[in-house]
Write an enzyme that holds these catalytic residues in place. Structure first.
Site, PDB file in Angstrom:
ATOM      1  N   CYS A 289      84.739  58.430  18.140  1.00  0.00           N
ATOM      2  CA  CYS A 289      83.895  58.553  19.324  1.00  0.00           C
ATOM      3  C   CYS A 289      83.942  59.994  19.831  1.00  0.00           C
ATOM      4  CB  CYS A 289      84.350  57.595  20.416  1.00  0.00           C
ATOM      5  SG  CYS A 289      83.411  57.787  21.943  1.00  0.00           S
ATOM      6  N   ILE A 290      82.802  60.633  19.864  1.00  0.00           N
ATOM      7  CA  ILE A 290      82.753  62.056  20.220  1.00  0.00           C
ATOM      8  C   ILE A 290      83.147  62.289  21.680  1.00  0.00           C
ATOM      9  CG2 ILE A 290      80.266  62.016  20.726  1.00  0.00           C
ATOM     10  CD1 ILE A 290      80.175  64.884  19.531  1.00  0.00           C
TER      11      ILE A 290
END
Length: 130
Positions: A80-81
């Site tokens: 997840c960025i």
């Protein structure tokens, strides 16, 4: 009959058993002939993508084990960025955008959005969260 699994890992690379359990579960799935459409690292799970983890020589190197699993079995490792950036987990592009001198994520780990997680949830037969 083979089942297509997606794994969601929310536990940090060290400090809980979640990541280690997820890795062992993935190994067992593959040994039984099942497929893994992808692994999504979320919340503290994004620390699994940190290339700079350096465990003691008598401990498992979970980062390296995840990389080996991805390369050997063509399993995509999504991170997840947003959660990653909050924790200082950056690839070359996000590090440059943030004005940082270095980065600590590289392939096979990919920085991805929650859209990728949604796609995995929709396409997998089973989703298991660790």
């Amino acid at each position: 009959m083979p089942v297509n699994f997606a794994l969601l890992v929310t536990g940090s690379v060290y400090g809980s058993q979640q990541s280690g359990s997820a890795y062992l579960f993935a190994q067992a799935l593959l040994a039984k002939g099942h497929a893994i459409s992808g692994v999504f690292f979320y919340q503290d799970g994004v620390t699994n993508a940190n290339y700079l983890t350096a465990p003691a020589s008598d401990e498992y190197d979970l980062h390296a084990l995840w990389c080996e699993l991805a390369d050997k079995h063509y399993v995509t490792l999504h991170t997840c960025i947003a959660a990653a950036q909050r924790r200082g987990i950056l690839d070359a592009v996000t590090a440059k955008e943030a004005g940082k001198d270095t980065f600590n994520v590289h392939a096979p780990f990919l920085l991805s959005g929650l859209g990728q997680l949604a796609e995995m949830l929709l396409t997998a037969d089973r989703v298991v969260r660790f």
